[in-house]
Design a protein around this motif. Structure first.
Motif, PDB file in Angstrom:
ATOM      1  N   ARG A   1       4.211  10.359  -6.722  1.00 61.68           N
ATOM      2  CA  ARG A   1       5.008  10.856  -7.684  1.00 61.68           C
ATOM      3  C   ARG A   1       4.350  11.279  -8.991  1.00 61.68           C
ATOM      4  NH1 ARG A   1       8.204   6.601  -5.589  1.00 61.68           N
ATOM      5  NH2 ARG A   1       7.305   5.172  -7.237  1.00 61.68           N
ATOM      6  N   ALA A   2       3.292  10.393  -9.420  1.00 62.09           N
ATOM      7  CA  ALA A   2       2.482  11.014 -10.572  1.00 62.09           C
ATOM      8  C   ALA A   2       1.708  12.119 -10.436  1.00 62.09           C
ATOM      9  CB  ALA A   2       1.705   9.641 -10.763  1.00 62.09           C
ATOM     10  N   LEU A   3       1.178  12.463  -9.215  1.00 63.34           N
ATOM     11  CA  LEU A   3       0.681  13.777  -9.049  1.00 63.34           C
ATOM     12  C   LEU A   3       1.576  14.706  -9.010  1.00 63.34           C
ATOM     13  CD1 LEU A   3      -1.989  12.573  -6.445  1.00 63.34           C
ATOM     14  CD2 LEU A   3      -2.278  13.262  -8.676  1.00 63.34           C
ATOM     15  N   ILE A   4       2.735  14.672  -8.525  1.00 68.30           N
ATOM     16  CA  ILE A   4       3.875  15.788  -8.625  1.00 68.30           C
ATOM     17  C   ILE A   4       4.222  15.918 -10.003  1.00 68.30           C
ATOM     18  CG2 ILE A   4       6.280  16.015  -7.963  1.00 68.30           C
ATOM     19  CD1 ILE A   4       5.852  14.800  -5.243  1.00 68.30           C
ATOM     20  N   ARG A   5       4.462  14.750 -10.736  1.00 66.91           N
ATOM     21  CA  ARG A   5       4.752  15.342 -11.949  1.00 66.91           C
ATOM     22  C   ARG A   5       3.731  16.290 -12.995  1.00 66.91           C
ATOM     23  NH1 ARG A   5       6.721  10.023 -11.880  1.00 66.91           N
ATOM     24  NH2 ARG A   5       4.594   9.113 -13.004  1.00 66.91           N
ATOM     25  N   GLU A   6       2.367  15.368 -12.490  1.00 66.11           N
ATOM     26  CA  GLU A   6       1.263  16.219 -13.195  1.00 66.11           C
ATOM     27  C   GLU A   6       1.215  17.786 -12.551  1.00 66.11           C
ATOM     28  OE1 GLU A   6      -2.363  16.462 -15.371  1.00 66.11           O
ATOM     29  OE2 GLU A   6      -0.813  15.201 -15.627  1.00 66.11           O
TER      30      GLU A   6
ATOM     31  N   ARG B   1       0.885  -1.380   0.185  1.00 69.14           N
ATOM     32  CA  ARG B   1      -0.054  -0.078  -0.071  1.00 69.14           C
ATOM     33  C   ARG B   1       0.953   1.355   0.109  1.00 69.14           C
ATOM     34  NH1 ARG B   1      -4.802  -0.842   4.389  1.00 69.14           N
ATOM     35  NH2 ARG B   1      -5.864  -2.629   3.299  1.00 69.14           N
ATOM     36  N   LEU B   2       1.780   1.024   0.682  1.00 72.86           N
ATOM     37  CA  LEU B   2       2.859   2.426   0.883  1.00 72.86           C
ATOM     38  C   LEU B   2       3.434   2.744  -0.410  1.00 72.86           C
ATOM     39  CD1 LEU B   2       4.354   4.629   2.502  1.00 72.86           C
ATOM     40  CD2 LEU B   2       6.004   2.697   3.109  1.00 72.86           C
ATOM     41  N   SER B   3       4.117   1.450  -1.073  1.00 71.16           N
ATOM     42  CA  SER B   3       4.604   1.578  -2.588  1.00 71.16           C
ATOM     43  C   SER B   3       3.618   2.338  -3.596  1.00 71.16           C
ATOM     44  CB  SER B   3       5.217   0.482  -2.848  1.00 71.16           C
ATOM     45  OG  SER B   3       5.744   0.317  -4.245  1.00 71.16           O
ATOM     46  N   LYS B   4       2.353   1.779  -3.168  1.00 71.04           N
ATOM     47  CA  LYS B   4       1.243   2.206  -4.344  1.00 71.04           C
ATOM     48  C   LYS B   4       1.191   3.729  -4.169  1.00 71.04           C
ATOM     49  CE  LYS B   4      -3.323   1.262  -6.176  1.00 71.04           C
ATOM     50  NZ  LYS B   4      -4.783   0.570  -5.879  1.00 71.04           N
ATOM     51  N   ALA B   5       1.049   4.226  -2.822  1.00 69.73           N
ATOM     52  CA  ALA B   5       0.824   5.532  -2.466  1.00 69.73           C
ATOM     53  C   ALA B   5       1.823   6.493  -2.879  1.00 69.73           C
ATOM     54  CB  ALA B   5       0.489   5.728  -0.856  1.00 69.73           C
ATOM     55  N   GLU B   6       3.364   6.155  -2.701  1.00 70.89           N
ATOM     56  CA  GLU B   6       4.294   6.739  -3.122  1.00 70.89           C
ATOM     57  C   GLU B   6       4.513   6.947  -4.664  1.00 70.89           C
ATOM     58  OE1 GLU B   6       7.475   4.665  -1.442  1.00 70.89           O
ATOM     59  OE2 GLU B   6       7.284   5.843   0.610  1.00 70.89           O
ATOM     60  N   ALA B   7       3.936   6.012  -5.494  1.00 70.83           N
ATOM     61  CA  ALA B   7       4.089   5.828  -6.841  1.00 70.83           C
ATOM     62  C   ALA B   7       2.873   6.965  -7.201  1.00 70.83           C
ATOM     63  CB  ALA B   7       3.601   4.437  -7.547  1.00 70.83           C
TER      64      ALA B   7
END
Length: 134
Positions: free
Chosen positions: A63-68, A54-60
């Motif tokens: 990162r996607a939201l930061i890029r967006e 779950r933590l790995s998925k939330a971190e990914a």
């Protein structure tokens, strides 16, 4: 030979069930304790691994939201570019820079001297450039 109660002692080498249970009872409890601890350990490890996923998925996702967000900030900066806005105003809206003076000063009003009439300023061509009602 006579048959007697299996739990009673006979003249032979018979073993009583109660005595066997008394010897096996600590071993059964010990086995149950180890089994319980093992089950709790495995369950806790499964929960830890699940939380790691779950933590790995939330971190990914972060990162996607930061890029967006970075992409949208860049797009906003591009859209707010003054040169781009001026080009759009000229080409699509048919706007142009004013030919004459940009600022027209109005006479200052004295405090206490209130007028009910509308004050209008006009440039040299007679076009109204300011309107203020009292």
């Amino acid at each position: 030979m006579s048959r007697g109660n299996p739990t009673s002692r006979g003249s032979g080498s018979g073993v009583s069930v109660g005595r066997v249970l008394m010897h096996l009872l600590p071993a059964v409890f010990l086995f149950a304790l180890f089994a319980g601890v093992g089950i709790l350990h495995v369950a806790s490890r499964v929960l830890v691994v699940d939380m790691g996923y779950r933590l790995s998925k939330a971190e990914a996702e972060e990162r996607a939201l930061i890029r967006e967000n970075d992409r949208l900030k860049l797009e906003l900066a591009t859209l707010k570019n003054p040169a781009r806005l001026e080009k759009l105003a000229r080409e699509k809206l048919g706007m142009s820079m004013p030919a004459g003076p940009v600022v027209i000063a109005l006479p200052a009003e004295k405090p206490g001297n209130k007028r009910n009439a509308r004050v209008e300023a006009r440039d040299a061509r007679g076009v109204r450039v300011a309107d203020r009602g009292h």
